[in-house]
Design an enzyme around this catalytic site. Sequence first.
Site, short mmCIF file in Angstrom:
data_model
loop_
_atom_site.label_atom_id
_atom_site.label_comp_id
_atom_site.label_asym_id
_atom_site.label_seq_id
_atom_site.Cartn_x
_atom_site.Cartn_y
_atom_site.Cartn_z
N LYS A 184 0.80 -1.50 -0.17
CA LYS A 184 -0.01 -0.16 0.01
C LYS A 184 1.04 1.14 0.16
O LYS A 184 0.52 2.39 -1.16
CB LYS A 184 -0.81 -0.46 1.15
CG LYS A 184 -1.53 1.38 1.82
CD LYS A 184 -2.55 1.40 3.04
CE LYS A 184 -2.53 -0.37 3.23
NZ LYS A 184 -4.08 0.30 4.08
N LYS A 201 3.77 -2.73 11.40
CA LYS A 201 1.85 -2.31 12.19
C LYS A 201 2.43 -2.51 13.28
O LYS A 201 3.19 -3.35 13.94
CB LYS A 201 1.20 -2.77 11.35
CG LYS A 201 -0.19 -2.68 11.48
CD LYS A 201 -0.88 -2.13 10.83
CE LYS A 201 -2.31 -1.71 11.02
NZ LYS A 201 -2.65 -0.92 10.31
N GLY A 241 -2.10 5.93 13.60
CA GLY A 241 -3.77 5.04 14.26
C GLY A 241 -4.08 4.23 13.41
O GLY A 241 -4.23 3.95 12.39
N ASP A 242 -5.42 3.15 14.23
CA ASP A 242 -5.71 2.55 13.57
C ASP A 242 -6.67 1.32 14.36
O ASP A 242 -7.11 2.67 14.93
CB ASP A 242 -4.67 1.50 13.47
CG ASP A 242 -5.52 0.32 12.27
OD1 ASP A 242 -5.86 0.25 11.09
OD2 ASP A 242 -6.32 -1.15 12.97
P1 NDP Z 1 -12.42 2.75 14.35
O1 NDP Z 1 -11.82 2.10 15.61
O2 NDP Z 1 -12.70 3.98 14.24
O3 NDP Z 1 -13.70 2.15 13.83
C1 NDP Z 1 -13.42 0.91 13.77
C2 NDP Z 1 -14.88 0.44 13.17
O4 NDP Z 1 -15.26 -0.80 13.20
C3 NDP Z 1 -15.78 0.47 14.44
O5 NDP Z 1 -17.28 0.94 14.07
C4 NDP Z 1 -15.88 -0.93 15.21
O6 NDP Z 1 -17.16 -1.11 15.69
C5 NDP Z 1 -16.65 -1.91 13.87
N1 NDP Z 1 -15.36 -2.98 14.52
C6 NDP Z 1 -14.23 -2.88 14.49
N2 NDP Z 1 -13.89 -4.44 14.80
C7 NDP Z 1 -14.74 -5.18 14.53
C8 NDP Z 1 -15.27 -6.14 14.36
N3 NDP Z 1 -14.29 -7.69 14.33
N4 NDP Z 1 -16.55 -6.63 13.67
C9 NDP Z 1 -17.26 -6.03 13.42
N5 NDP Z 1 -17.12 -4.85 13.37
C10 NDP Z 1 -15.98 -4.22 13.84
O7 NDP Z 1 -11.31 2.29 13.28
P2 NDP Z 1 -11.02 2.92 11.80
O8 NDP Z 1 -11.89 3.43 11.38
O9 NDP Z 1 -9.60 3.71 11.55
O10 NDP Z 1 -10.45 1.18 10.99
C11 NDP Z 1 -11.54 0.70 10.41
C12 NDP Z 1 -10.57 0.04 9.41
O11 NDP Z 1 -9.94 0.65 7.93
C13 NDP Z 1 -9.80 -1.08 9.74
O12 NDP Z 1 -9.72 -2.42 8.83
C14 NDP Z 1 -8.93 0.00 9.80
O13 NDP Z 1 -7.04 -1.28 9.73
C15 NDP Z 1 -8.58 0.14 8.25
N6 NDP Z 1 -8.18 1.64 7.92
C16 NDP Z 1 -7.85 2.48 8.43
C17 NDP Z 1 -6.92 3.75 8.95
C18 NDP Z 1 -7.15 4.92 9.20
O14 NDP Z 1 -6.79 6.32 8.88
N7 NDP Z 1 -7.44 4.80 10.32
C19 NDP Z 1 -6.32 3.81 6.99
C20 NDP Z 1 -6.11 2.82 6.06
C21 NDP Z 1 -7.28 1.55 7.04
P3 NDP Z 1 -17.01 -1.55 17.67
O15 NDP Z 1 -16.61 0.42 18.16
O16 NDP Z 1 -18.17 -2.17 18.01
O17 NDP Z 1 -15.84 -2.13 17.65
#
Ligand code: NDP
Length: 455
Positions: free
Chosen positions: A118, A130, A169-170
């Site tokens: 990526k 990571k 963050g993640d």
């Molecule tokens: P957040 O923590 O802000 O949000 C994660 C969301 O996904 C929440 O709604 C959470 O629900 C839900 N979630 C987490 N685990 C599960 C699960 N096992 N089953 C169902 N829902 C789940 O994270 P981000 O938005 O930052 O990240 C989301 C995805 O995007 C990840 O895969 C991350 O690696 C990817 N990503 C993020 C980037 C970023 O800039 N933030 C960059 C590139 C990729 P709940 O609150 O119930 O846990």
Amino acid sequence: MAVSDHVDLSTFMEGVKKRNPGQTEFVQAVQEVSQDVFEFIDDKEEYHEAQILRRIAEPDRVVSFRVCWEDDNHNIRVQRGWRVQNNNAIGPYKGGIRFHPTVTESILKFLAFEQTFKNSLTGLPMGGAKGGSNFNPSGKSDSEVMRFCQSFMTELYRHIGPDTDVPAGDIGVGSREIGYMFGQYKRITNRWEGVLTGKAIEYGGSQMRPEATGYGAVYFLQNMLQHAGEDIEGKTALISGSGNVATHAAEKITQLGGKVLTMSDSDGFVHDPDGIDQEKIDWIKRLKNERRGRISEYVDHFTDATFHQGKRPWNVSADLALPCATQNELNEDEAKALVTDGVIAVSEGANMPTTLEGVKVFQDAKIMYGPGKAANAGGVAVSGLEMSQNSERISWNQEKLGDMLTNLMEDIHDKCVEYGEEGKRDGQPSINYVKGANIAGFKKVADAMLAFGVV
Ligand code: NDP
């Protein structure tokens, strides 16, 4: 004469499985990349001789450490922390930190491996890494989160640095956690430097960083649609998740004239046939970032919507799908349901949200499918720009960064088209975006590694 590793894909994958027992997510990620890369390097002996793919699929190092902290009731708690530094051929290691109870070494190795390709695709000088912990921030007080973050950084600081490894963050790590970790790094080292990205604006963060991943995933979707003579305007979209990526993806879909029908969290999804507009998205952001509540509360406020406990949104009929929650959240049956219901494009905000079987369904149906390593690269791209701003001690404005993000996503799309053109769909050239992203991402890293010799 060098011994070539010119083995076939299945022999190569057998070796990966044997060397990484029980690490199913990591093996899945290597398999997904290798099937395309093998085809690409078939007639390129130099990559075989130098064992490039085998070397990229072996992290440079995996650091694992104890994280000890005290909860509000004075209980001593012990978690495990990791930093996986996969490859720094083209720049300092770069990749997020995840705090979630499901975090394992396998998940972080898969994420660091994916991050390598990526980051290469962005065209910026960043290697892949990571990190994270099995700490669960949900239900913890601010003080508990602070103490955990400080303890985590007390070990991590010795493995990172602005020219060595720059975490971000993640899942479970937003601006609050980045603030606590940056504060601790600064205290230990007595240095203010751009060692973390995703910082708040007041202490060196970049405009557009919070929005970048979600907006970028929608720009990528728009690029795919426009390449096929379509547009987002007037289309319905399913989004999973309700975190950083999901809420910003929803915002951009809405701004471009699309209608978002669903959002979710790990308890289930909400379906709002009227559309989740900006006012409702703002409500979700407050729910998640300030009150730290559950998505099920949405239906108490927006009463035309329904909540589906324990379910995922992929059986709702719509034109577009954006999985933005987590890995393996969209399986083969759900992919089939989406295709049967007429979805025309999928853009992954999350990392590896679709299982290998699900990806095959999308590819066989020849729908537009943007894999996470391309579609969600906007986040790390703006992180790269945050690093540049920190090094130069300057800050660019929202407009400039917005334009840079749009251009970066367009460039990534073009690279995928260049390496991914394959077959026809409705008489037009069809793009295999997975193959395009894998090959374009691999080539740059591989060529840098060739230049270094055997190191
Ligand atoms: P957040 O923590 O802000 O949000 C994660 C969301 O996904 C929440 O709604 C959470 O629900 C839900 N979630 C987490 N685990 C599960 C699960 N096992 N089953 C169902 N829902 C789940 O994270 P981000 O938005 O930052 O990240 C989301 C995805 O995007 C990840 O895969 C991350 O690696 C990817 N990503 C993020 C980037 C970023 O800039 N933030 C960059 C590139 C990729 P709940 O609150 O119930 O846990």
